[in-house]
Scaffold this motif. Sequence first.
Motif, mmCIF file in Angstrom:
data_model
loop_
_atom_site.group_PDB
_atom_site.id
_atom_site.type_symbol
_atom_site.label_atom_id
_atom_site.label_comp_id
_atom_site.label_asym_id
_atom_site.label_seq_id
_atom_site.Cartn_x
_atom_site.Cartn_y
_atom_site.Cartn_z
ATOM 1 N N MET A 157 34.934 60.586 99.273
ATOM 2 C CA MET A 157 33.386 60.422 99.975
ATOM 3 C C MET A 157 32.810 59.893 99.201
ATOM 4 O O MET A 157 31.501 58.941 99.311
ATOM 5 N N THR A 158 33.342 60.531 97.721
ATOM 6 C CA THR A 158 31.798 60.123 96.615
ATOM 7 C C THR A 158 32.082 59.018 95.944
ATOM 8 O O THR A 158 33.774 58.455 95.152
ATOM 9 N N PHE A 159 31.137 58.522 95.454
ATOM 10 C CA PHE A 159 31.734 57.232 93.856
ATOM 11 C C PHE A 159 30.065 57.200 93.376
ATOM 12 O O PHE A 159 28.979 57.323 93.534
ATOM 13 N N GLY A 160 30.332 56.935 92.212
ATOM 14 C CA GLY A 160 29.381 57.109 90.807
ATOM 15 C C GLY A 160 28.247 55.829 91.151
ATOM 16 O O GLY A 160 28.621 54.915 91.985
ATOM 17 N N PHE A 161 27.345 55.500 90.193
ATOM 18 C CA PHE A 161 26.586 54.265 90.207
ATOM 19 C C PHE A 161 26.493 53.423 88.580
ATOM 20 O O PHE A 161 26.740 53.130 88.502
ATOM 21 N N GLN A 162 26.094 54.936 88.123
ATOM 22 C CA GLN A 162 25.656 54.169 86.335
ATOM 23 C C GLN A 162 27.045 53.852 85.634
ATOM 24 O O GLN A 162 28.007 54.926 86.095
ATOM 25 N N VAL A 163 26.603 53.410 84.352
ATOM 26 C CA VAL A 163 28.007 53.856 83.697
ATOM 27 C C VAL A 163 28.111 54.711 83.223
ATOM 28 O O VAL A 163 27.283 55.994 82.805
ATOM 29 N N ASP A 164 29.461 55.648 83.022
ATOM 30 C CA ASP A 164 30.285 57.157 82.863
ATOM 31 C C ASP A 164 29.982 57.172 81.303
ATOM 32 O O ASP A 164 30.019 56.015 81.001
ATOM 33 N N TYR A 165 29.755 57.718 81.174
ATOM 34 C CA TYR A 165 29.650 58.352 79.384
ATOM 35 C C TYR A 165 30.871 57.866 78.378
ATOM 36 O O TYR A 165 30.387 58.034 77.175
ATOM 37 N N GLU A 166 31.875 57.712 78.999
ATOM 38 C CA GLU A 166 33.252 57.848 78.181
ATOM 39 C C GLU A 166 33.276 55.771 77.889
ATOM 40 O O GLU A 166 33.140 56.126 76.546
ATOM 41 N N ARG A 167 33.313 55.399 78.882
ATOM 42 C CA ARG A 167 32.763 54.115 78.645
ATOM 43 C C ARG A 167 31.421 53.977 77.307
ATOM 44 O O ARG A 167 31.969 52.890 76.484
ATOM 45 N N GLU A 168 30.486 54.131 78.159
ATOM 46 C CA GLU A 168 29.249 54.046 76.985
ATOM 47 C C GLU A 168 29.254 54.594 76.056
ATOM 48 O O GLU A 168 29.570 53.361 74.612
ATOM 49 N N GLY A 169 30.145 55.886 75.185
ATOM 50 C CA GLY A 169 30.393 55.997 74.022
ATOM 51 C C GLY A 169 31.232 55.255 73.280
ATOM 52 O O GLY A 169 31.819 54.779 71.846
ATOM 53 N N LYS A 170 32.533 55.012 73.841
ATOM 54 C CA LYS A 170 33.251 53.336 73.447
ATOM 55 C C LYS A 170 33.043 52.425 72.985
ATOM 56 O O LYS A 170 32.667 51.833 71.640
ATOM 57 N N ILE A 171 31.845 51.557 73.979
ATOM 58 C CA ILE A 171 31.232 50.570 72.744
ATOM 59 C C ILE A 171 29.680 50.986 72.084
ATOM 60 O O ILE A 171 29.878 50.357 71.136
ATOM 61 N N GLN A 172 29.402 52.136 72.351
ATOM 62 C CA GLN A 172 28.608 52.677 71.243
ATOM 63 C C GLN A 172 29.164 53.107 69.789
ATOM 64 O O GLN A 172 28.498 52.566 68.855
ATOM 65 N N GLY A 173 30.351 53.471 70.171
ATOM 66 C CA GLY A 173 30.949 53.512 68.806
ATOM 67 C C GLY A 173 31.535 52.402 68.116
ATOM 68 O O GLY A 173 31.934 52.223 66.661
ATOM 69 N N LYS A 174 32.031 51.411 68.815
ATOM 70 C CA LYS A 174 33.097 50.151 68.682
ATOM 71 C C LYS A 174 31.043 49.378 68.066
ATOM 72 O O LYS A 174 31.758 49.354 66.475
ATOM 73 N N TYR A 175 30.460 49.557 68.014
ATOM 74 C CA TYR A 175 28.863 48.733 67.629
ATOM 75 C C TYR A 175 28.701 49.313 66.783
ATOM 76 O O TYR A 175 28.537 48.857 65.262
ATOM 77 N N ILE A 176 28.223 51.050 66.250
ATOM 78 C CA ILE A 176 28.288 51.441 65.201
ATOM 79 C C ILE A 176 29.767 51.459 63.842
ATOM 80 O O ILE A 176 29.098 50.677 63.223
ATOM 81 N N ARG A 177 30.907 50.902 64.441
ATOM 82 C CA ARG A 177 31.460 50.866 63.332
ATOM 83 C C ARG A 177 31.910 49.484 62.865
ATOM 84 O O ARG A 177 32.000 48.831 61.606
#
Length: 436
Positions: A157-177
């Motif tokens: 019955m449970t659903f998230g809303f905002q982007v999860d921390y791991e997806r966001e970390g990947k996007i940040q990591g690739k941008y930094i690289r």
Amino acid sequence: MRRVRSVVIFAVALLLTSCAGAGESTGGETGAGADAAPGVTDDSVVIGTHQPLTGPAAPGYSRISVAAKAMYDYINDNGGINGRRIDYRVEDDGYNPTRTVEVVKKLVLQDEVFAIVGGLGTPTHSKVVRYLNQQGVPDLLVSSGASQWDDPGNSPMTFGFQVDYEREGKIQGKYIRDHLGGRKVGLMYQNDDVGRDAQAGLDRFIKADVVSRQGYDPANTDVLPQLSALKDSGAEVVVCSCVPAFTALTILTAARLGYRPRFVVSSIGADPVTLTGLLRDFARRGGAEVSAAALLDGLIGTGYLPDVASDDPWVALFRQVHDRYIPNEPFTNTVAFGLAQAYTFAQALKLAGRDLTRGKLVDALESGKITGPGVTPFAFSAGSHAGYTGAFVFQVNPDTTTRQLQGPMVTDRGSGAVRPAPAHRSTPADIALVGT
């Protein structure tokens, strides 16, 4: 600065309750039948939420439910959803997990809500997920990026809303690289799901560049040891996977040390308006003044909803609702969060149809037809209850406005690529939510 530091530590202790408990198991079986429809009448549907209207997380976050109510008022004044008005019940939990349990049980047992929508906070909401799933109550659009909300097997019955921390970390990591490559990187993170998930994403791209990892305990507001270690390591870029108060505390402590790395901050703590207020307030409590604009200049952040300063059809709708229903509220990204979350729930309610049941509401979320207002798609399906699938990258300008550095990107929580988000986004006109 000694006075500022002591007052900042005290202020943050009052302002913030930790995300402790984020990693606790919350699984459980669905108890009530999926055909149940408490809280539903011919002309209304009752929903509820727990929010920090008072207490340590109230600054800023208390405005989310104000914004959500404005959106529901707008929808109701335009005919409601499938002929029903949305009756939105808000309970103050003070960001206290014990109180969260009490108010959620009140909403379920006394108010007989049809669904809980947008319950805020990992430490608070993690205490009621099992109960809501056992009772068969839809637990929708949780206000947290913890991956635990995406567990349809144990918490259907449970659903998230905002982007999860791991997806966001990947996007940040690739941008930094790709854009800050060759620089030494330090990580400042919260010692719970926030930090663990964020590091998992970041490490997929910049693990070899990380020279220092510094976790903070939200119960201990003195981050001087962590910032001293980051400075001594020579970290030129510091990724702060931190909630707003600890983002502000990290920035102020770095300034006290004469340490000026390039900060990269996750969406949970990167709103310039919120940070500006916290930096000024913490300093003033210590009898000092700081230039928030100077401290934030160059900060890099990530986001998944269109910025309120952007020329975007969703922002135009949000401003219309804001100006009519809550004109005295500052039009901030926090307000936009509440407006977007309420609109998303209303869209699911419409898809569930006039013959409304809790099972049909869950089916609507899992249908894959929920779109907007974010800049990336939702992950919603029968196999995934995660929220937004990506984010864009922005930089804070010298006047605390922002400019986009990288367009919206999407990814998964595994080894999948970080790639551009689909170009097409549904507009409010495409969805035609009101007046039907």
